[in-house]
Write a protein that holds these residues in place. Sequence first.
Motif, PDB file in Angstrom:
ATOM      1  N   GLN A   1       0.686  -1.171   0.052  1.00  0.00           N
ATOM      2  CA  GLN A   1      -0.019  -0.083  -0.050  1.00  0.00           C
ATOM      3  C   GLN A   1       0.826   1.119  -0.059  1.00  0.00           C
ATOM      4  O   GLN A   1       1.896   1.584   0.652  1.00  0.00           O
ATOM      5  CB  GLN A   1      -0.908  -0.095   1.419  1.00  0.00           C
ATOM      6  CG  GLN A   1      -0.018   0.235   2.575  1.00  0.00           C
ATOM      7  CD  GLN A   1       0.622  -0.978   3.177  1.00  0.00           C
ATOM      8  OE1 GLN A   1       1.068  -1.777   2.348  1.00  0.00           O
ATOM      9  NE2 GLN A   1       0.772  -0.939   4.379  1.00  0.00           N
ATOM     10  N   GLN A   3       0.315   5.404   0.019  1.00  0.00           N
ATOM     11  CA  GLN A   3      -0.762   6.494   0.280  1.00  0.00           C
ATOM     12  C   GLN A   3       0.061   7.810  -0.218  1.00  0.00           C
ATOM     13  O   GLN A   3       1.058   8.048   0.167  1.00  0.00           O
ATOM     14  CB  GLN A   3      -1.229   6.565   1.581  1.00  0.00           C
ATOM     15  CG  GLN A   3      -2.094   5.533   1.917  1.00  0.00           C
ATOM     16  CD  GLN A   3      -2.553   5.552   3.372  1.00  0.00           C
ATOM     17  OE1 GLN A   3      -1.858   6.105   4.183  1.00  0.00           O
ATOM     18  NE2 GLN A   3      -3.753   5.044   3.722  1.00  0.00           N
ATOM     19  N   LEU A   4      -0.945   8.918  -1.076  1.00  0.00           N
ATOM     20  CA  LEU A   4      -0.286   9.799  -1.125  1.00  0.00           C
ATOM     21  C   LEU A   4      -1.224  11.033  -1.008  1.00  0.00           C
ATOM     22  O   LEU A   4      -2.520  11.031  -1.364  1.00  0.00           O
ATOM     23  CB  LEU A   4      -0.099  10.021  -3.002  1.00  0.00           C
ATOM     24  CG  LEU A   4       0.975   8.962  -3.660  1.00  0.00           C
ATOM     25  CD1 LEU A   4       0.895   9.319  -5.078  1.00  0.00           C
ATOM     26  CD2 LEU A   4       2.296   9.350  -3.031  1.00  0.00           C
ATOM     27  N   VAL A   5      -0.762  11.632   0.155  1.00  0.00           N
ATOM     28  CA  VAL A   5      -1.793  12.943   0.526  1.00  0.00           C
ATOM     29  C   VAL A   5      -1.225  14.362   0.247  1.00  0.00           C
ATOM     30  O   VAL A   5      -0.275  14.827   0.373  1.00  0.00           O
ATOM     31  CB  VAL A   5      -1.751  12.778   1.990  1.00  0.00           C
ATOM     32  CG1 VAL A   5      -2.723  13.648   2.722  1.00  0.00           C
ATOM     33  CG2 VAL A   5      -1.963  11.173   2.580  1.00  0.00           C
ATOM     34  N   CYS A  22       2.932  17.184  -1.326  1.00  0.00           N
ATOM     35  CA  CYS A  22       2.289  15.630  -1.380  1.00  0.00           C
ATOM     36  C   CYS A  22       3.267  14.862  -0.318  1.00  0.00           C
ATOM     37  O   CYS A  22       4.486  14.717  -0.765  1.00  0.00           O
ATOM     38  CB  CYS A  22       2.293  15.023  -2.894  1.00  0.00           C
ATOM     39  SG  CYS A  22       1.864  13.412  -2.983  1.00  0.00           S
ATOM     40  N   ALA A  24       4.099  10.854   0.700  1.00  0.00           N
ATOM     41  CA  ALA A  24       3.961   9.548   0.311  1.00  0.00           C
ATOM     42  C   ALA A  24       4.368   8.690   1.783  1.00  0.00           C
ATOM     43  O   ALA A  24       5.020   9.328   2.701  1.00  0.00           O
ATOM     44  CB  ALA A  24       4.790   9.044  -0.766  1.00  0.00           C
ATOM     45  N   SER A  25       3.754   7.272   1.710  1.00  0.00           N
ATOM     46  CA  SER A  25       3.864   6.759   2.800  1.00  0.00           C
ATOM     47  C   SER A  25       5.123   5.982   2.864  1.00  0.00           C
ATOM     48  O   SER A  25       5.628   5.297   4.012  1.00  0.00           O
ATOM     49  CB  SER A  25       2.623   5.619   3.018  1.00  0.00           C
ATOM     50  OG  SER A  25       2.595   5.006   1.806  1.00  0.00           O
ATOM     51  N   PHE A 103       0.879   5.213  -8.827  1.00  0.00           N
ATOM     52  CA  PHE A 103       0.169   5.703  -7.748  1.00  0.00           C
ATOM     53  C   PHE A 103      -0.378   7.087  -7.573  1.00  0.00           C
ATOM     54  O   PHE A 103       0.353   8.023  -8.065  1.00  0.00           O
ATOM     55  CB  PHE A 103       0.733   5.434  -6.218  1.00  0.00           C
ATOM     56  CG  PHE A 103       1.502   4.025  -6.236  1.00  0.00           C
ATOM     57  CD1 PHE A 103       0.598   3.139  -5.837  1.00  0.00           C
ATOM     58  CD2 PHE A 103       2.831   3.787  -6.512  1.00  0.00           C
ATOM     59  CE1 PHE A 103       1.045   1.764  -5.427  1.00  0.00           C
ATOM     60  CE2 PHE A 103       3.245   2.622  -6.276  1.00  0.00           C
ATOM     61  CZ  PHE A 103       2.392   1.539  -5.759  1.00  0.00           C
ATOM     62  N   GLY A 105      -2.728  10.390  -5.946  1.00  0.00           N
ATOM     63  CA  GLY A 105      -3.426  11.079  -4.724  1.00  0.00           C
ATOM     64  C   GLY A 105      -4.819  11.115  -5.102  1.00  0.00           C
ATOM     65  O   GLY A 105      -5.215  10.994  -6.345  1.00  0.00           O
ATOM     66  N   GLN A 106      -5.639  11.716  -4.119  1.00  0.00           N
ATOM     67  CA  GLN A 106      -7.135  11.942  -4.330  1.00  0.00           C
ATOM     68  C   GLN A 106      -7.393  12.986  -5.154  1.00  0.00           C
ATOM     69  O   GLN A 106      -8.625  13.484  -5.710  1.00  0.00           O
ATOM     70  CB  GLN A 106      -7.655  11.941  -3.070  1.00  0.00           C
ATOM     71  CG  GLN A 106      -7.550  13.250  -2.179  1.00  0.00           C
ATOM     72  CD  GLN A 106      -8.147  13.022  -0.789  1.00  0.00           C
ATOM     73  OE1 GLN A 106      -7.500  12.517   0.186  1.00  0.00           O
ATOM     74  NE2 GLN A 106      -9.330  13.651  -0.692  1.00  0.00           N
TER      75      GLN A 106
END
Length: 114
Positions: A1, A3-5, A22, A24-25, A103, A105-106
């Motif tokens: 997994q 995640q990009l926030v 941004c 990243a996890s 990947f 982000g939203q």
Amino acid sequence: QVQLVESGGGLVQPGGSLRLSCAASRSIFTMGWYRQAPGRQRELVATITRGDTTNYADSVKDRSTISRDNAKNTVHLQMNSLKAEDTAVYYCYGRDVVWRRDFWGQGTQVTVSS
């Protein structure tokens, strides 16, 4: 997994500036930003590798700077002299070159308007 926030989107006046971020996890080799305006295809804005090799769209290259902090797994896009044409949803992008996966982000809305 992975995640990009994203953060930093919002409303800005023409000629103004905006800084998108941004997080990243985990570490990703290639990171960057794409954008999509209504009725338009999603397009590249800028990318940057872990070694700081950058690539910019012609429409933004003279007024944008992409950077990253590998220790924090973050990427930033500083955009200056913003135009109404920059209005779009901006998506953080990551490419895992080992596993050949992309990947996203939203998305964060950037609106350039007076």
